[in-house]
Design a protein around this motif. Structure first.
Motif, PDB file in Angstrom:
ATOM      1  N   MET A 132      -3.116  10.747  -5.919  1.00  0.00           N
ATOM      2  CA  MET A 132      -2.168   9.693  -5.580  1.00  0.00           C
ATOM      3  C   MET A 132      -2.095   8.625  -6.662  1.00  0.00           C
ATOM      4  SD  MET A 132      -2.758   9.259  -1.440  1.00  0.00           S
ATOM      5  CE  MET A 132      -1.619   7.878  -1.350  1.00  0.00           C
ATOM      6  N   LYS A 133      -3.221   8.336  -7.293  1.00  0.00           N
ATOM      7  CA  LYS A 133      -3.257   7.291  -8.312  1.00  0.00           C
ATOM      8  C   LYS A 133      -2.370   7.630  -9.505  1.00  0.00           C
ATOM      9  CE  LYS A 133      -6.507   4.467 -10.974  1.00  0.00           C
ATOM     10  NZ  LYS A 133      -7.924   4.246 -11.336  1.00  0.00           N
ATOM     11  N   ILE A 140      -2.572   1.173  -6.968  1.00  0.00           N
ATOM     12  CA  ILE A 140      -3.839   1.653  -6.423  1.00  0.00           C
ATOM     13  C   ILE A 140      -4.964   1.233  -7.358  1.00  0.00           C
ATOM     14  CG2 ILE A 140      -5.195   3.690  -5.797  1.00  0.00           C
ATOM     15  CD1 ILE A 140      -2.713   5.103  -4.991  1.00  0.00           C
ATOM     16  N   GLU A 141      -6.073   0.724  -6.786  1.00  0.00           N
ATOM     17  CA  GLU A 141      -7.158   0.247  -7.629  1.00  0.00           C
ATOM     18  C   GLU A 141      -7.722   1.350  -8.498  1.00  0.00           C
ATOM     19  OE1 GLU A 141     -10.309  -0.732  -4.770  1.00  0.00           O
ATOM     20  OE2 GLU A 141      -9.051  -2.246  -3.925  1.00  0.00           O
ATOM     21  N   GLU A 147     -10.406   1.935   1.860  1.00  0.00           N
ATOM     22  CA  GLU A 147     -11.126   0.997   0.982  1.00  0.00           C
ATOM     23  C   GLU A 147     -10.470   0.889  -0.387  1.00  0.00           C
ATOM     24  OE1 GLU A 147     -15.104   2.430   0.823  1.00  0.00           O
ATOM     25  OE2 GLU A 147     -15.582   1.833   2.886  1.00  0.00           O
ATOM     26  N   LYS A 148      -9.767   1.945  -0.794  1.00  0.00           N
ATOM     27  CA  LYS A 148      -9.084   1.952  -2.085  1.00  0.00           C
ATOM     28  C   LYS A 148      -7.635   1.495  -1.966  1.00  0.00           C
ATOM     29  CE  LYS A 148     -12.031   5.528  -4.115  1.00  0.00           C
ATOM     30  NZ  LYS A 148     -12.579   4.663  -5.176  1.00  0.00           N
ATOM     31  N   GLY A 149      -7.258   0.958  -0.802  1.00  0.00           N
ATOM     32  CA  GLY A 149      -5.927   0.385  -0.643  1.00  0.00           C
ATOM     33  C   GLY A 149      -4.860   1.336  -0.166  1.00  0.00           C
ATOM     34  N   PHE A 168       0.822  -1.213   0.000  1.00  0.00           N
ATOM     35  CA  PHE A 168       0.000   0.000   0.000  1.00  0.00           C
ATOM     36  C   PHE A 168       0.857   1.264   0.000  1.00  0.00           C
ATOM     37  CE2 PHE A 168       0.401  -1.886   4.276  1.00  0.00           C
ATOM     38  CZ  PHE A 168       1.228  -0.929   4.882  1.00  0.00           C
ATOM     39  N   PRO A 169       0.323   2.370  -0.554  1.00  0.00           N
ATOM     40  CA  PRO A 169       0.911   3.685  -0.332  1.00  0.00           C
ATOM     41  C   PRO A 169       0.381   4.243   0.987  1.00  0.00           C
ATOM     42  CG  PRO A 169      -0.908   3.884  -1.837  1.00  0.00           C
ATOM     43  CD  PRO A 169      -0.787   2.415  -1.503  1.00  0.00           C
TER      44      PRO A 169
END
Length: 252
Positions: A244-245, A251-252, A55-57, A29-30
């Protein structure tokens, strides 16, 4: 999701030297380290939007720091750096960290700006400031913070730029990580204009491609931080996630 509350991030175990850790259900994870607002006189580290990031990791670290009237400049900046230092040292025991992001709103935005531009604070924690994956500067004050002015016995409306001002430390001798600078259209008096000046100054020093500037239309100061869209999702969480993505794999 796993949440661990009130972890001390310094050996002195000051009551304000605590953070909450939110971990996603993954071992890779980040990390997003967040500092709350409150004018350096108040505020709390608990926000519901953290849950959507997890929830998004994304792992979240939300830290308290010392406040006025007990604190004095630069105690709260050193505290913020110490919280990042804790995350840098301790998070690898929970999983593989794919990126480290620092962010904050209002006073927390000021702290984030100081950590980004005045490299000595993270350096004291053994962290290369330019190794941070990105900074999210939400409605921070890039000049000397108004309560630092008050500490000096000055009119809090004054605009001063010295060592206590993030913008003072902007230089072309460093390659800053990606920066996401956010301000409201109807922000605090002079806050919008000062953030425009920060963006302009960064561009003047050649930092163009790594600066994202967003004006939140029809919003007041940090009004979007606790706001939800028509689908019941956090507006601010989506902004952070989207930023961040762009710079983090996985990341999802």
């Amino acid at each position: 999701m796993k949440k661990i509350e009130n972890i001390y991030y310094t050996a002195m175990k000051h009551p304000r030297h605590v953070l909450d850790l939110y971990l996603p259900d993954t071992d890779t994870f980040p990390v997003f380290v967040y500092f709350h607002g409150g004018g350096i006189v108040g505020g709390d580290k608990q926000y519901d939007f953290f849950n959507e990031l997890v929830e998004k990791g994304i792992a979240v670290v939300s830290a308290h720091y010392r406040l006025y009237p007990e604190a004095a400049f630069p105690d709260f900046i050193k505290d913020a750096a110490a919280a990042v230092g804790w995350a840098h040292r301790e998070l690898p025991q929970y999983g593989t960290v794919t990126g480290m992001y620092i962010g904050g709103s209002s006073a927390g935005g000021y702290l984030t700006q100081m950590l980004c531009f005045d490299h000595k604070y993270l350096t004291m924690q053994g962290i290369d400031p330019d190794s941070i994956s990105g900074y999210i500067m939400d409605a921070g004050q890039p000049t000397v913070h108004f309560n630092v002015l008050k500490e000096r016995g000055l009119d809090t409306r004054r605009v001063l730029i010295d060592e206590a001002a993030p913008i003072y430390h902007v230089t072309d001798t460093r390659n800053y990580p990606p920066m996401y600078i956010i301000v409201a259209e109807h922000d605090m008096e002079n806050r919008y204009e000062q953030n425009v000046l920060l963006v302009s100054t960064l561009k003047h020093f050649g930092h163009v491609d790594n600066v994202t500037f967003q004006v939140m239309e029809n919003c007041g100061h940090c009004g979007y931080v606790r706001a939800y869209n028509e689908d019941g999702k956090s507006v601010f969480a989506n902004m952070i996630y989207t930023f961040m993505k762009q710079y983090t794999k996985g990341i999802e």
